[in-house]
Design a protein around this motif. Sequence first.
Motif, PDB file in Angstrom:
ATOM      1  N   ASP A  86      -6.917   4.788  -4.132  1.00  0.00           N
ATOM      2  CA  ASP A  86      -5.606   5.406  -4.337  1.00  0.00           C
ATOM      3  C   ASP A  86      -5.508   6.726  -3.570  1.00  0.00           C
ATOM      4  OD1 ASP A  86      -4.664   3.349  -5.871  1.00  0.00           O
ATOM      5  OD2 ASP A  86      -5.072   4.313  -7.794  1.00  0.00           O
ATOM      6  N   VAL A  91       0.844  -1.206   0.000  1.00  0.00           N
ATOM      7  CA  VAL A  91       0.000   0.000   0.000  1.00  0.00           C
ATOM      8  C   VAL A  91       0.872   1.246   0.000  1.00  0.00           C
ATOM      9  CG1 VAL A  91      -1.772   1.279   1.280  1.00  0.00           C
ATOM     10  CG2 VAL A  91      -1.866  -1.226   1.179  1.00  0.00           C
ATOM     11  N   ILE A 101       1.285  18.913  -4.729  1.00  0.00           N
ATOM     12  CA  ILE A 101       1.932  18.175  -5.827  1.00  0.00           C
ATOM     13  C   ILE A 101       1.727  16.663  -5.673  1.00  0.00           C
ATOM     14  CG2 ILE A 101       4.172  17.623  -6.880  1.00  0.00           C
ATOM     15  CD1 ILE A 101       4.991  20.513  -6.300  1.00  0.00           C
ATOM     16  N   ALA A 102       1.812  16.171  -4.435  1.00  0.00           N
ATOM     17  CA  ALA A 102       1.675  14.730  -4.204  1.00  0.00           C
ATOM     18  C   ALA A 102       0.261  14.231  -4.512  1.00  0.00           C
ATOM     19  CB  ALA A 102       2.062  14.380  -2.770  1.00  0.00           C
ATOM     20  N   THR A 103      -0.714  15.146  -4.578  1.00  0.00           N
ATOM     21  CA  THR A 103      -2.086  14.739  -4.899  1.00  0.00           C
ATOM     22  C   THR A 103      -2.462  15.090  -6.352  1.00  0.00           C
ATOM     23  OG1 THR A 103      -2.844  16.808  -3.877  1.00  0.00           O
ATOM     24  CG2 THR A 103      -2.968  14.828  -2.521  1.00  0.00           C
ATOM     25  N   SER A 109       3.778  11.061  -9.106  1.00  0.00           N
ATOM     26  CA  SER A 109       3.325  11.087 -10.513  1.00  0.00           C
ATOM     27  C   SER A 109       3.805  12.327 -11.260  1.00  0.00           C
ATOM     28  CB  SER A 109       1.797  11.069 -10.595  1.00  0.00           C
ATOM     29  OG  SER A 109       1.276   9.884 -10.058  1.00  0.00           O
ATOM     30  N   HIS A 128       7.104  11.627 -12.934  1.00  0.00           N
ATOM     31  CA  HIS A 128       7.393  10.520 -13.867  1.00  0.00           C
ATOM     32  C   HIS A 128       6.243  10.164 -14.804  1.00  0.00           C
ATOM     33  CE1 HIS A 128       5.197   7.871 -11.145  1.00  0.00           C
ATOM     34  NE2 HIS A 128       5.977   8.211 -10.149  1.00  0.00           N
ATOM     35  N   HIS A 129       5.035  10.671 -14.557  1.00  0.00           N
ATOM     36  CA  HIS A 129       3.907  10.333 -15.441  1.00  0.00           C
ATOM     37  C   HIS A 129       4.033  11.168 -16.725  1.00  0.00           C
ATOM     38  CE1 HIS A 129      -0.112   9.873 -17.020  1.00  0.00           C
ATOM     39  NE2 HIS A 129      -0.434   9.038 -16.051  1.00  0.00           N
ATOM     40  N   ALA A 153      -4.956   5.995   0.066  1.00  0.00           N
ATOM     41  CA  ALA A 153      -3.578   5.561   0.338  1.00  0.00           C
ATOM     42  C   ALA A 153      -2.635   6.767   0.392  1.00  0.00           C
ATOM     43  CB  ALA A 153      -3.123   4.557  -0.716  1.00  0.00           C
ATOM     44  N   VAL A 154      -2.783   7.687  -0.569  1.00  0.00           N
ATOM     45  CA  VAL A 154      -1.915   8.876  -0.581  1.00  0.00           C
ATOM     46  C   VAL A 154      -2.234   9.766   0.629  1.00  0.00           C
ATOM     47  CG1 VAL A 154      -1.348  11.000  -1.849  1.00  0.00           C
ATOM     48  CG2 VAL A 154      -1.497   8.822  -3.072  1.00  0.00           C
ATOM     49  N   LEU A 173      -0.546   8.352   3.614  1.00  0.00           N
ATOM     50  CA  LEU A 173       0.896   8.641   3.559  1.00  0.00           C
ATOM     51  C   LEU A 173       1.161  10.077   4.022  1.00  0.00           C
ATOM     52  CD1 LEU A 173       3.794   7.805   2.611  1.00  0.00           C
ATOM     53  CD2 LEU A 173       3.191   8.706   0.358  1.00  0.00           C
ATOM     54  N   ARG A 180      -2.278  13.512  -9.079  1.00  0.00           N
ATOM     55  CA  ARG A 180      -3.003  12.462  -9.785  1.00  0.00           C
ATOM     56  C   ARG A 180      -4.514  12.635  -9.704  1.00  0.00           C
ATOM     57  NH1 ARG A 180      -1.908   6.960 -11.784  1.00  0.00           N
ATOM     58  NH2 ARG A 180       0.233   7.552 -11.350  1.00  0.00           N
ATOM     59  N   HIS A 192      -4.678  14.240 -15.754  1.00  0.00           N
ATOM     60  CA  HIS A 192      -5.024  12.887 -15.296  1.00  0.00           C
ATOM     61  C   HIS A 192      -6.513  12.581 -15.429  1.00  0.00           C
ATOM     62  CE1 HIS A 192      -1.076  11.832 -13.714  1.00  0.00           C
ATOM     63  NE2 HIS A 192      -0.971  13.056 -13.244  1.00  0.00           N
ATOM     64  N   ILE A 199       7.390  12.282   1.993  1.00  0.00           N
ATOM     65  CA  ILE A 199       7.344  10.809   2.020  1.00  0.00           C
ATOM     66  C   ILE A 199       8.196  10.281   3.175  1.00  0.00           C
ATOM     67  CG2 ILE A 199       8.067   8.719   0.769  1.00  0.00           C
ATOM     68  CD1 ILE A 199       7.347  10.242  -1.853  1.00  0.00           C
ATOM     69  N   ARG A 243       2.490   1.753  -3.460  1.00  0.00           N
ATOM     70  CA  ARG A 243       1.547   2.315  -4.424  1.00  0.00           C
ATOM     71  C   ARG A 243       1.323   3.806  -4.163  1.00  0.00           C
ATOM     72  NH1 ARG A 243      -1.875   0.523  -8.337  1.00  0.00           N
ATOM     73  NH2 ARG A 243      -3.672   1.868  -8.652  1.00  0.00           N
ATOM     74  N   SER A 244       1.207   4.167  -2.888  1.00  0.00           N
ATOM     75  CA  SER A 244       0.962   5.581  -2.594  1.00  0.00           C
ATOM     76  C   SER A 244       2.193   6.432  -2.923  1.00  0.00           C
ATOM     77  CB  SER A 244       0.485   5.774  -1.158  1.00  0.00           C
ATOM     78  OG  SER A 244       1.472   5.348  -0.258  1.00  0.00           O
ATOM     79  N   ILE A 245       3.391   5.896  -2.732  1.00  0.00           N
ATOM     80  CA  ILE A 245       4.609   6.647  -3.086  1.00  0.00           C
ATOM     81  C   ILE A 245       4.700   6.806  -4.603  1.00  0.00           C
ATOM     82  CG2 ILE A 245       7.149   6.529  -3.124  1.00  0.00           C
ATOM     83  CD1 ILE A 245       6.941   5.211  -0.311  1.00  0.00           C
ATOM     84  N   PHE A 246       4.378   5.742  -5.329  1.00  0.00           N
ATOM     85  CA  PHE A 246       4.407   5.827  -6.796  1.00  0.00           C
ATOM     86  C   PHE A 246       3.429   6.901  -7.287  1.00  0.00           C
ATOM     87  CE2 PHE A 246       3.343   4.628 -11.146  1.00  0.00           C
ATOM     88  CZ  PHE A 246       4.605   4.432 -11.684  1.00  0.00           C
ATOM     89  N   ILE A 247       2.218   6.893  -6.733  1.00  0.00           N
ATOM     90  CA  ILE A 247       1.196   7.852  -7.165  1.00  0.00           C
ATOM     91  C   ILE A 247       1.549   9.276  -6.710  1.00  0.00           C
ATOM     92  CG2 ILE A 247      -1.229   8.519  -6.883  1.00  0.00           C
ATOM     93  CD1 ILE A 247      -1.890   5.525  -6.805  1.00  0.00           C
ATOM     94  N   ALA A 248       2.074   9.401  -5.499  1.00  0.00           N
ATOM     95  CA  ALA A 248       2.403  10.739  -4.972  1.00  0.00           C
ATOM     96  C   ALA A 248       3.550  11.397  -5.742  1.00  0.00           C
ATOM     97  CB  ALA A 248       2.753  10.651  -3.485  1.00  0.00           C
TER      98      ALA A 248
END
Lengths: 195, 195
Positions: B182, A153, B160-162, A163, A166-167, B185-186, B189, B164, B170, A190, A156-161
């Motif tokens: 998702d 979990v 920025i972290a939100t 974005s 890298h998106h 989860a963020v 975090l 997405r 997006h 983070i 996933r939240s670090i990957f999305i946060a």
Amino acid sequence: MNNDLPLTREAILDAAEQVLRRFGPDKTSVVDIAKVLRVSHGTVYRHFASKASLREAVTERWLHKSIAEPLEAIAGNVNGSAVERLKLWLEALIHAKQSFSLQDSEMFAMYAAVTLDTIEMIATHVDCLIEQIARIIRQGMDSAEFKPGQPEVLARSIFIATSRFHHPAHAREWLAETIDADFDAVWNLILLGIE
Amino acid sequence: MNNDLPLTREAILDAAEQVLRRFGPDKTSVVDIAKVLRVSHGTVYRHFASKASLREAVTERWLHKSIAEPLEAIAGNVNGSAVERLKLWLEALIHAKQSFSLQDSEMFAMYAAVTLDTIEMIATHVDCLIEQIARIIRQGMDSAEFKPGQPEVLARSIFIATSRFHHPAHAREWLAETIDADFDAVWNLILLGIE
């Protein structure tokens, strides 16, 4: 290509990648790719049902070779601090995406377009990356560098946060002067959460 | 419109918004807007130098009225828990963006396009939103709900972290089944980091 050898999937993808790079996704046809391979377009269609599926397969292979594989080398290294490894991993992902957007712009544009359409293939690629982060986090929890928690979990939240960095939809923003300071700020947020 | 009254900037923006909504940004010309106002296009050009600047001003006003102003009502409420207020604020931002993308799709498409081109106007809007988050965080630090820290830097990193969930690039991903999980989860975090 020597037409006497059986035509492999890899050989088609090699030719397709070469042609897509030269002409761009919109101007490339299956006929162009068949020409490079000196086969009929029917032969290519026996391996790939459509130009779209060929484009997807080229992107999938490119994402694996140029993103997931190099990052696996970082995730798979169990020595040293998990915090440093996590930061190194994120920076490597971001650096790869940001340099491809500038230096391999044809492939990057194709990947950005494919991201909007081939949700399943991209989800598999993202899951593979998140699994790599989860492994680093699990090691950090085992060594008590990180607070206890659910590695998947959190990963996933670090990957999305992250974005924004890298998106491919954010590629234009990567040219902003504040982008590195913004990453540092998100990274610190983070770290506050997991350490 | 009554042509005897002086033509105000607001009246032009009202007409422009109406025409842009009806025809979409690509098919709208300054002449169309002037026709609705029953003035010559030269009169409109005296207030706005180009169709692009008119489009930018309409978007700016829309962002202020439909995003920044309603969120200010949440940020400006100093009662109760800062954690709850921060979550309410983020959810309101995300809900507003996600409903506009579906229910006010012409304006949303224009805003998404303008985001790519009018970096300064969007930066001002984003700074205004980040200042609202910073105020909530400062209150949370004052009441010891949040750890001590730099409210402005934290606010920017949370925004920025939100991305997405609220950045228009997006919008397609907002239809995914996992989008609410998702966000949770963020959000968790972020909470781990600031509480």
